[in-house]
Structure formats: structure tokens, C-alpha cells
Design an enzyme around this catalytic site. Structure first.
Site: not given
Ligand code: PAF
Length: 282
Positions: A29, A32, A35, A147-149, A152, A183
Site C-alpha cells: 500500500g 505512488h 507502483h 528494481e528499487k528493491d 528483494q 520513489l
Molecule cells: O516490496 C514490497 O512492497 C514488499 O516487500 C512486498 C514484495 C509487497 C512483500 O510484502
């Protein structure tokens, strides 16, 4: 109009009505433009788009910002509708974890202990566990992550490969403010002076990228990035600034590489990264 599902049963019913290739965009949630770019990418590459909104308690450590993480569901739903999501799944914690916090979690392996994992122990166990659960619940053909994360994204790619999860993972480039700030939902925590101080992160990445373009080797690229960071606001405290290969293995690197930075601006922890290319010296 996006359909809204809160429960697993509502999701299953609504998911059953989605035809064609389904793309999922998972979020916590506080949506921005970053997303929105994910949702747009999903719209382009899939027939139907499903967005999940869930602030996952499993990925917040003690003392982190779970309680104050921005929860803006009405605005989020409006953004999803505007960006063209077909279905939004916004479960409660009880829907996601009906038996309480899961005893079994996905282990991220050695990469999960590095960089973000080193500063945030258990973080990637929590992320991968919820991502795997959401993949099972939403059954997408494609899943889009920013790609910001970057770490992850790398770990999610590794998880679906190692655990044979039948989904294609698509990385989407970082969206930035005109002045370079990446962002992030956590930018909302920044006071206006901190917002300026936060530019140290993107300035470091830009300096590194410019040094690489000018033909510098890895050591000089990293040194240029450190200099640019240090020239910024001293209120910004560096956590890490590293140069790795695109799979996040530490250098020495030649060819495609990644520069990653994490820093504290007051009590707000921000991350950013950039692709660079290190050409071998003639
Ligand atoms: O990147 C995020 O917003 C979170 O780590 C994700 C992938 C939604 C998992 O909670």
C-alpha cells in the site's frame, strides 16, 4: 472499476473470473507512481492485473516502522482503479496468517544475510514467505517487482527458480523524482530538510555511474560514489555503499554491475541502486 477482495474466498472467486494471462503486483500500500509503473507494466504484458495490498508484519523487525507504516487504502484503491487494475486483494493479517505467524518460513539462503539482510535480520524470510503465499493465492502468470528493491527482486527470482514456482518474474525500473530521489512509500516520513538530505543516495549512484562512463575501474567508481555521498548532508548516515555484479556477488566486476546504497536520514532508512557498466581496460 477494480473489484475488491478482502478474504481468501472472495479472492478465489474473483480470481476464477479473470481470463487470459494474469499479472500480479504485490504492494504494502501507500501507493505512488512507482507502483503505478508496475501496474502499467503489468497491463502491457498481461491480460488482467491483480494488485495485492498487505502490510506484512513478518518482514518488520522489532523497533521497525510496522505500526507507523502509512496505511492509505482509499487512495490506494483509487490509484489501482486509475492505473487499470482489474482486481485488488487487500487481506487482513488474520486472512494471510490464519494460524498466527507461520512456524515454517522461506529461507533466503546466504544472499539473505547480506546487505539489507545484514541490517534487517529476518527481513527476507518475511518477504519471501509472504511473496510465496501470495503467489499461491493469486496464481499469476507474471509477477512484477520494482528494481528499487534490487536484492528483494534477486531473491524472489532465486526463490521461484529454486522452488519451481510456475511464474515469470518481471523487474521494472525505478521511478525517480525529477531531482533523482527514488520513489518510496517511506519518503512520506521525510521532513522537507530530510527530503533534501536524502538526495545523497542518488547523488552517490550518479557519481559512480558517471565515473564508470568515463572508463574508471570498480575501485575508482566506488571511490567517486563515496565522495559524492560524503559531500551531501552530514545528517545522512551511510549503512552500505557497494559495487556488485548483477547477481549481487561482490566485486571485482567487469561488464554489467550494480551499485547499491542504503542510508539513514534521521530515523528513516532508505535504499537505492543503479545499473552501471564497467568496461575492461584496453
Ligand atoms: O516490496 C514490497 O512492497 C514488499 O516487500 C512486498 C514484495 C509487497 C512483500 O510484502
Amino acid at each position: 472499476m477494480s473489484e475488491l477482495a478482502h478474504t481468501r474466498a472472495e479472492l478465489a472467486a474473483a480470481r476464477g473470473r479473470l481470463t487470459g494471462r494474469v499479472g500480479v503486483v504485490m504492494t504494502m500500500g501507500a501507493l505512488h507512481e512507482g507502483h503505478e509503473a508496475l501496474i502499467r507494466a503489468a497491463r502491457e504484458q498481461a491480460d488482467r492485473v491483480l494488485v495485492t495490498i498487505f502490510v506484512n508484519p513478518l518482514q518488520f523487525g522489532p523497533g521497525e516502522d510496522f505500526d507507523r507504516y502509512p496505511r492509505t487504502i482509499e487512495t490506494d484503491l483509487e490509484i489501482c482503479r486509475r492505473a487499470g487494475a482489474d482486481l485488488v486483494f487487500a487481506p487482513s493479517a488474520a486472512q494471510m496468517y490464519p494460524g498466527g505467524e507461520p512456524g515454517v518460513r522461506v529461507s533466503p539462503g546466504p544472499l539473505g544475510d547480506d546487505l539489507e539482510g545484514s541490517s534487517r535480520p529476518g527481513f527476507f524470510h518475511g518477504v519471501l514467505t509472504v511473496v510465496l503465499k501470495l503467489l499461491h493465492l493469486t496464481r499469476p502468470d507474471l509477477a512484477f517487482f520494482g528494481e528499487k528493491d534490487f536484492q528483494q527482486l534477486a531473491l524472489i527470482r532465486q526463490m521461484v527458480a529454486d522452488l519451481d514456482v510456475p511464474v515469470e518474474i518481471v523487474g521494472v525500473p525505478t521511478v525517480r523524482e525529477p531531482d533523482g530521489l527514488a520513489l518510496s512509500s517511506r519518503n512520506r516520513y521525510l521532513a522537507s530538510d530530510q527530503r533534501v538530505a536524502a538526495l545523497s543516495l542518488s547523488a552517490a549512484l550518479r557519481a559512480g555511474a558517471e565515473a564508470a562512463e568515463a572508463g574508471s575501474d570498480g575501485g575508482a567508481v566506488l571511490a567517486a560514489a563515496h565522495r559524492a555521498f560524503a559531500a551531501g548532508d552530514p545528517a545522512t548516515k551511510l549503512d552500505y555503499l557497494v559495487l556488485t555484479d548483477p547477481a549481487l556477488e561482490p566485486g571485482p566486476v567487469v561488464g554489467p554491475a550494480r551499485l547499491l546504497v542504503a542510508a539513514w536520514v534521521g530515523d528513516v532508512r532508505l535504499i537505492d541502486n543503479a545499473a552501471i557498466r564497467l568496461d575492461p581496460r584496453p
